[in-house]
Design a protein around this motif. Structure first.
Motif, mmCIF file in Angstrom:
data_model
loop_
_atom_site.group_PDB
_atom_site.id
_atom_site.type_symbol
_atom_site.label_atom_id
_atom_site.label_comp_id
_atom_site.label_asym_id
_atom_site.label_seq_id
_atom_site.Cartn_x
_atom_site.Cartn_y
_atom_site.Cartn_z
ATOM 1 N N ASP B 98 0.774 -1.231 0.000
ATOM 2 C CA ASP B 98 0.000 0.000 0.000
ATOM 3 C C ASP B 98 0.809 1.287 0.000
ATOM 4 O O ASP B 98 0.250 2.356 0.163
ATOM 5 C CB ASP B 98 -1.081 0.017 1.082
ATOM 6 N N ILE B 99 2.096 1.200 -0.216
ATOM 7 C CA ILE B 99 2.908 2.409 -0.356
ATOM 8 C C ILE B 99 3.575 2.345 -1.741
ATOM 9 O O ILE B 99 3.979 1.275 -2.190
ATOM 10 C CB ILE B 99 4.005 2.478 0.739
ATOM 11 N N GLU B 101 6.512 3.159 -3.030
ATOM 12 C CA GLU B 101 7.841 2.543 -3.142
ATOM 13 C C GLU B 101 7.811 1.030 -2.920
ATOM 14 O O GLU B 101 8.485 0.279 -3.617
ATOM 15 C CB GLU B 101 8.767 3.156 -2.091
ATOM 16 N N ASP B 102 7.030 0.601 -1.941
ATOM 17 C CA ASP B 102 6.962 -0.831 -1.634
ATOM 18 C C ASP B 102 6.397 -1.609 -2.813
ATOM 19 O O ASP B 102 6.802 -2.734 -3.094
ATOM 20 C CB ASP B 102 6.074 -1.076 -0.410
ATOM 21 N N GLU B 103 5.416 -0.978 -3.500
ATOM 22 C CA GLU B 103 4.804 -1.645 -4.642
ATOM 23 C C GLU B 103 5.862 -1.857 -5.726
ATOM 24 O O GLU B 103 5.924 -2.903 -6.365
ATOM 25 C CB GLU B 103 3.651 -0.795 -5.169
ATOM 26 N N LEU B 104 6.718 -0.854 -5.927
ATOM 27 C CA LEU B 104 7.757 -0.984 -6.941
ATOM 28 C C LEU B 104 8.749 -2.075 -6.556
ATOM 29 O O LEU B 104 9.287 -2.779 -7.406
ATOM 30 C CB LEU B 104 8.491 0.351 -7.107
ATOM 31 N N PHE B 106 8.122 -4.782 -4.865
ATOM 32 C CA PHE B 106 7.542 -6.118 -4.711
ATOM 33 C C PHE B 106 8.111 -7.167 -5.673
ATOM 34 O O PHE B 106 8.577 -8.223 -5.258
ATOM 35 C CB PHE B 106 6.013 -6.054 -4.847
ATOM 36 N N MET B 118 17.878 -2.591 -6.239
ATOM 37 C CA MET B 118 16.474 -2.175 -6.116
ATOM 38 C C MET B 118 16.376 -0.674 -6.003
ATOM 39 O O MET B 118 15.567 -0.036 -6.669
ATOM 40 C CB MET B 118 15.859 -2.783 -4.860
ATOM 41 N N ARG B 119 17.229 -0.084 -5.142
ATOM 42 C CA ARG B 119 17.158 1.347 -4.912
ATOM 43 C C ARG B 119 17.373 2.104 -6.210
ATOM 44 O O ARG B 119 16.662 3.034 -6.532
ATOM 45 C CB ARG B 119 18.207 1.738 -3.871
ATOM 46 N N ILE B 122 14.343 1.602 -8.628
ATOM 47 C CA ILE B 122 13.135 2.303 -8.186
ATOM 48 C C ILE B 122 13.258 3.785 -8.514
ATOM 49 O O ILE B 122 12.325 4.423 -9.006
ATOM 50 C CB ILE B 122 12.901 2.065 -6.678
ATOM 51 N N ARG B 135 6.501 9.239 -3.810
ATOM 52 C CA ARG B 135 7.069 7.927 -3.495
ATOM 53 C C ARG B 135 6.625 7.350 -2.164
ATOM 54 O O ARG B 135 6.537 6.142 -2.016
ATOM 55 C CB ARG B 135 8.586 7.993 -3.555
ATOM 56 N N SER B 138 0.441 6.745 0.203
ATOM 57 C CA SER B 138 -0.382 5.538 0.248
ATOM 58 C C SER B 138 -1.088 5.396 -1.097
ATOM 59 O O SER B 138 -1.603 6.366 -1.643
ATOM 60 C CB SER B 138 -1.396 5.693 1.379
ATOM 61 N N ALA B 140 -3.814 4.094 -1.955
ATOM 62 C CA ALA B 140 -5.251 4.375 -1.968
ATOM 63 C C ALA B 140 -5.542 5.854 -2.224
ATOM 64 O O ALA B 140 -6.631 6.206 -2.657
ATOM 65 C CB ALA B 140 -5.870 3.939 -0.653
ATOM 66 N N THR B 141 -4.567 6.737 -1.954
ATOM 67 C CA THR B 141 -4.831 8.170 -2.110
ATOM 68 C C THR B 141 -4.428 8.696 -3.485
ATOM 69 O O THR B 141 -4.569 9.879 -3.760
ATOM 70 C CB THR B 141 -4.075 8.995 -1.041
ATOM 71 N N SER B 154 5.819 -0.198 -11.931
ATOM 72 C CA SER B 154 6.165 -1.459 -11.264
ATOM 73 C C SER B 154 6.468 -2.554 -12.286
ATOM 74 O O SER B 154 7.127 -3.528 -11.945
ATOM 75 C CB SER B 154 5.124 -1.904 -10.236
#
Lengths: 246, 535
Positions: B98-99, B101-104, B106, B118-119, B122, B135, B138, B140-141, B154
């Motif tokens: 749900d963030i 950066e985290d989605e990228l 995954f 990864m860094r 991204i 980055r 959330s 959802a926003t 991603s």
């Protein structure tokens, strides 16, 4: 503000939950819920999860009323001040000790309410933990070994908040079609179709992005504990110890 | 890069092939558009490229598909993760974290990439799609366009050689969709990524693609240059209809080309303006509506009036307040202040039963209204609900769409068929007002023409007031009498469609771009001025 470690609030609220159960006091339970409400107010996340405290409170209230109702209807007779008497249903002789109906005493009612309150408090505390920490973040700090389980949970947890918004959307549409509150069956069918399709899409997307290809997973930006996290956890533990000691 | 040789596909429990004997080749750095009617197997074809079909869906695959030297028959979708990136129709449904950066991260975490790689990747991907400032946000926003860009990013972090997109712009407003296509164009030209995409709104993508793969309903297919393929199909964007109608010697696919070919027309023709429609009496009026979600103001003092017989379009970017305004109009959202008057009464004084009879509402997902197991049952239900003659709803559905089978399950209908069914159900009550939320999403040109004809008939003959929120400028240009523009919860334009659309370059339809500065929005407008259109 630097985010908290995902385990911090889970640890804090778990401590409180243990304390509430051990202390078994309605006053302390209510105080714990109040404290949780304050923490949620200040540290709420802006994801679909932030509403889980709210929903857990509603679930708690439902639970208390169910507990009170069953407490009144079914149970072992208790001596005390009789509030009112319900008609009693006689059960066959091979079910001794259980009765339905009969006199309702103040003691029986209050003990049912008390039990309900303690359980509801524990639920509310976990709801609060969910509100301030996204379960997705929590899954990311779990050890790799249970990562597979984690992903199953990810699907379940992603589909759930979307489910709630879908229910609202479908209900509104049906409401406008018929002009009256739609029956469950009218909502269930479109909802079921949509949720199934969603789960399949998510599983597909995860597979297409290489999930499960490698035995071990690396972590982008590992999350570390800070002093602040430790302070919160320590204070939670202290409160719990205090409650147990009382 | 991608080779299909004699590919056929049949799904389990099905008697007809989805794809039959399909052969084509796509080389590196090409951008290819897959087009065809809804239900012609476009989505299946896209998912064949990375093996999701048949590995994930089941089904029998005949022939051979080779992607970057690997056969999808023996390679699983997960093993192709580093070669093929796929972006689905609804990105929100495919996000795992749900963030941003985290989605990228995954996909790379799953493949056990070291953190420093990864860094770097991204960082690159965020730059490529312009999401750097978001980055830590959330997911959802994010707005629809931002979500679509995140889905592309991603896929990009895996450094794919092929990027597959299923209707990447269908949910987006014209500006956000331009941004997405510009990103894809850059990927193709700078990084030689091969892009394969499906899209119904050809007017949006036609200027960008190198070749078109046309899938016809009967299993036949052809691939070639856009100008060639567009000669032999009915599914053409307005710009091609214009070239055909004016009998130009070539079929142009870009505004610039067709402008060159039509210089004399722009110079010589006299204007014969659109006949002005005189709207009937006021049917629904929303005055000074303020709507809030919590602290956030979604609408600030918006006034909207619907007249009988008039088709009004509601436009604006994602999040401009269109849905909120529609929700107020149908009574789902009570405004914080302002008044809503239906006929001569306040909306909130009218009982819901009567409201539902007076206002017909088609939600964004028409399927939300359906819950029975066949088209015939749904129609019979609508007959009973509205106390009209048995079979009337089904008859009106058949009038709209003669080919639909009453026995089929609503779930198995194509998007266009489902919309027709829901329209027939909602219109069974003969509402005075018809409100539609994004009705053209996922519709091919044929289904869209059907919708336009229906709306026109309803408005002009039955005197229904129609309000339609949409991103589709072409349908607005064709049918809307009046267009209202919202931005950030405020009304920024309200007037005849011609004036409103010509005033905004981003929202101008294709014909208007070609014919600028002449005031023509549609092929019909041009023909009328030429004197060859009979009303």
């Amino acid at each position: 503000m630097k985010p908290f470690h995902p385990l911090t609030f889970w640890a804090l609220f778990s401590c409180l939950a243990v304390g509430v159960i051990a202390a078994d006091s309605a006053t302390l339970a209510l105080l714990a819920v109040g404290g949780a409400a304050l923490i949620v107010k200040f540290y709420k996340q802006d994801g679909p999860w932030s509403a889980s405290f709210h929903w857990s409170l509603i679930a708690g209230l439902v639970l208390i009323s169910i507990r009170a109702l069953t407490g009144i209807l079914i149970g072992v007779p208790r001596i005390g001040e009789v509030l009112f008497t319900l008609p009693r249903i006689n059960l066959p002789s091979w079910l001794p000790g259980i009765r339905i109906g009969g006199p309702v005493t103040w003691e029986r009612l209050s003990s049912s309410l008390h039990e309900g309150l303690i359980i509801a408090t524990v639920i509310a505390l976990f709801g609060a933990a969910n509100s301030v920490t996204s379960p997705h973040k929590l899954l990311r700090v779990l050890p790799s070994r249970i990562y597979q389980v984690g992903v199953t949970l990810t699907i379940a947890t992603s589909v759930f908040p979307q489910l709630i918004s879908s229910i609202a959307r479908i209900r509104q549409a049906q409401f406008l079609r018929s002009g009256s509150k739609p029956r469950i069956s009218r909502i269930a069918i479109p909802l079921l179709e949509e949720s199934l399709a969603r789960a399949v899409h998510l599983a597909e997307a995860m597979e297409a992005r290489g999930f499960g290809q490698s035995k071990s997973q690396s972590r982008y930006r590992p999350i570390n504990y800070s002093l602040r996290d430790l302070a919160w956890i320590a204070s939670g533990a202290l409160v719990a110890v205090g409650m147990v000691a009382l | 890069m991608i080779t299909f040789s004699r590919v056929s596909l049949i799904y389990p429990h099905s008697t007809t092939t989805v794809i039959e004997d399909l052969s084509f080749e796509i080389s590196e750095g090409e951008m290819v558009l897959v087009m065809g009617h809804t239900g012609s197997g476009k989505s299946s074809l896209l998912r064949l490229i990375n093996g999701l079909v048949p590995h994930h869906t089941g089904g029998i695959l005949g022939g051979e598909i080779i992607v970057d030297g690997k056969s999808t028959r023996t390679t699983k979708p997960g093993e192709l993760a580093g070669i093929v990136g796929i972006v689905g129709q609804n990105p929100l449904a495919t996000f795992v974290t749900d963030i941003v950066e985290d989605e990228l991260a995954f996909g790379m975490e799953s493949l056990n990439f070291p953190p420093d790689v990864m860094r770097k990747r991204i960082e690159e991907a965020l730059d490529q799609v312009g999401l750097v400032p978001l980055r830590q946000r959330s997911i959802a926003t994010l707005s629809g366009g931002e979500q679509q860009r995140l889905a592309i990013a991603s896929a990009l972090v895996m450094h794919p050689k092929v990027l597959v997109l299923d209707e990447p712009t269908s949910a987006l407003d014209p500006i956000a969709s331009e941004e997405i296509l510009a990103i894809l164009h850059r990927l193709v030209h700078d990084l030689s990524v091969t892009v394969v995409l499906a899209e119904h709104r050809l007017e949006r993508v036609i200027g960008y693609v190198d070749r078109i793969l046309l899938i016809e309903g009967d299993g036949a297919s052809s691939i070639g240059e856009p100008s060639e393929i567009l000669k032999k199909t009915d599914l053409v964007p307005p710009i091609v209809r214009l070239s055909r109608a004016l009998s130009l010697e070539e079929i142009g696919t870009s505004t610039r080309e067709v402008r060159k070919l039509t210089e004399d027309i722009r110079r010589d023709l006299n204007d014969i303006p659109r006949p002005v429609f005189k709207a009937g009496e006021l049917s629904l009026s929303l005055t000074d509506i303020v709507a809030k979600y919590g602290e956030k103001e979604a609408l600030s003092s918006v006034t909207l009036e619907l007249h009988s017989g008039e088709i009004t379009a509601l436009m604006g970017r994602n999040g401009a307040g269109k849905s909120s305004l529609i929700k107020c109009a149908v009574g789902l959202l009570s405004p914080a202040s302002g008044s809503i008057v239906l006929g001569e009464r306040q909306l909130d004084e009218i009982a819901q039963k009567e409201r539902s009879r007076l206002i017909g509402y088609i939600p964004q997902e028409p399927g939300d209204l359906l819950y029975l197991s066949s088209v015939a049952e749904e129609c019979a239900r609508a007959d009973r609900d509205n106390a009209i003659a048995h079979g009337a709803t089904l008859a009106s559905l058949h009038q709209m769409l003669p080919t639909i089978s009453p026995q089929s399950h609503p779930r198995d209908l194509s998007e266009g068929e489902r919309l027709s069914l829901v329209l027939a159900i909602v219109l069974a009550g003969s509402p005075q007002i018809l409100i539609l939320d994004e009705p053209t999403r996922g519709l091919d040109y044929e289904a869209k023409n059907r919708l336009m004809a229906l709306l026109h008939r309803r408005a002009r003959i039955d005197g229904t007031s129609v309000l339609m929120a949409t991103h589709d400028v072409e349908i607005v240009a064709e049918v809307a009498d009046r267009t209202i523009f919202l931005a950030e919860g405020e009304k920024v334009a309200d007037g005849p469609t011609l004036d409103v659309l010509l005033a905004s370059p981003a929202f101008a339809p294709q014909v208007a771009k070609v014919m600028s500065p002449r005031p023509w929005l549609t092929v019909g407008d041009v023909l009328r001025s030429q004197g060859s259109l009979e009303e």
